[in-house]
Design a protein around this motif. Structure first.
Motif, PDB file in Angstrom:
ATOM      1  N   ARG A 148       1.051  -1.311   0.252  1.00  0.00           N
ATOM      2  CA  ARG A 148      -0.021   0.076  -0.017  1.00  0.00           C
ATOM      3  C   ARG A 148       0.749   1.108   0.005  1.00  0.00           C
ATOM      4  NH1 ARG A 148      -5.383  -1.246   1.110  1.00  0.00           N
ATOM      5  NH2 ARG A 148      -5.702  -3.276   1.875  1.00  0.00           N
ATOM      6  N   VAL A 164       2.596   1.902  -5.426  1.00  0.00           N
ATOM      7  CA  VAL A 164       1.531   1.662  -5.752  1.00  0.00           C
ATOM      8  C   VAL A 164       1.411   2.709  -7.161  1.00  0.00           C
ATOM      9  CG1 VAL A 164      -1.072   2.482  -5.968  1.00  0.00           C
ATOM     10  CG2 VAL A 164      -0.177   1.389  -4.028  1.00  0.00           C
ATOM     11  N   ARG A 223       3.406   0.639 -10.036  1.00  0.00           N
ATOM     12  CA  ARG A 223       2.550  -0.288 -10.437  1.00  0.00           C
ATOM     13  C   ARG A 223       1.492   0.496 -11.613  1.00  0.00           C
ATOM     14  NH1 ARG A 223      -0.672  -2.441  -6.396  1.00  0.00           N
ATOM     15  NH2 ARG A 223      -1.449  -3.860  -8.137  1.00  0.00           N
ATOM     16  N   GLY A 237      -5.609  -3.034  -9.645  1.00  0.00           N
ATOM     17  CA  GLY A 237      -6.206  -2.329  -8.354  1.00  0.00           C
ATOM     18  C   GLY A 237      -7.438  -1.851  -8.626  1.00  0.00           C
ATOM     19  N   THR A 256      -8.260   4.127  -6.966  1.00  0.00           N
ATOM     20  CA  THR A 256      -7.053   4.245  -6.388  1.00  0.00           C
ATOM     21  C   THR A 256      -6.232   4.831  -7.567  1.00  0.00           C
ATOM     22  OG1 THR A 256      -6.794   2.223  -4.773  1.00  0.00           O
ATOM     23  CG2 THR A 256      -4.842   2.935  -5.644  1.00  0.00           C
TER      24      THR A 256
END
Length: 209
Positions: free
Chosen positions: A10, A15, A18, A46, A50
């Motif tokens: 997280r 993130v 990615r 995800g 996000t």
């Protein structure tokens, strides 16, 4: 047998990385216009909130991909291990590293996008110049200025001369790669190209022996 999956990080930086990996794969495959944020989301794996919290639009995703590609020159052309007391050897090493970086598929992708869709995204060209072209030119210009101050070279305008060096060593090779001329890009050929260009450049800069 139960297979335990590794937990998904997280950490915002992880993130974000990615998401950019997913976006870069999509853009390099499809280009900007045909790229799909839904496919990018599938690649990312995800949630949509996000992804859009980090990059609210497809345009922002594209600029983020270009910025990350541009920043990679810092690792590819790291000259901290090079001996700066010998201009010829340093410049040859610098040219080979710069060529190896700028001829990668991802750097050439940015070049192709600049040609095909640059009129729609002037900020992308600005981002690439700001993150890669300008600092790389400054790195070389500063070194040329130090050599001139120490009497090894005679550069009257280091910033302009650095641009001339890039025109000599990189521009033609990039054009050939962009137009898919499939020769002269293996390491021995690039090393020979670097040696030839550095010899021409130093002759113009009146290197002292």
């Amino acid at each position: 047998m139960t297979i335990l999956k590794s937990p998904v990080s997280r950490n915002p930086a992880v993130v974000r990385g990615r998401i950019l990996d997913a976006a870069q794969a999509e853009f390099m495959t499809e280009g900007f216009a045909a790229a799909s944020t839904n496919r990018i989301l599938d690649r990312f794996g995800g949630s949509k909130p996000t992804m859009f919290r980090h990059f609210p639009t497809k345009r922002a995703l594209f600029e983020g991909v270009v910025a990350r590609i541009a920043e990679r020159w810092r690792d590819a052309v790291d000259m901290t291990d090079a001996d700066a007391s010998q201009p010829q050897a340093w410049l040859e090493q610098f040219a080979q590293r710069a060529l190896a970086w700028i001829l990668t598929d991802e750097s050439i992708f940015v070049g192709r996008m600049a040609i095909a869709e640059g009129h729609l995204f002037p900020e992308v060209g600005h981002t690439y110049r700001e993150r890669a072209v300008d600092p790389l030119n400054t790195l070389l210009a500063d070194q040329l200025e130090r050599w001139t101050a120490s009497g090894l070279l005679a550069c009257t305008n280091p910033a302009r001369d650095a641009l001339a060096f890039f025109d000599l060593t990189l521009a033609g090779m990039v054009s050939r790669k962009l137009y898919r001329v499939d020769e002269g890009f293996d390491p021995p050929a690039l090393a020979q190209h670097a040696r030839n260009c550095v010899a021409l450049f130093l002759n113009g800069m009146r290197i002292k022996t």
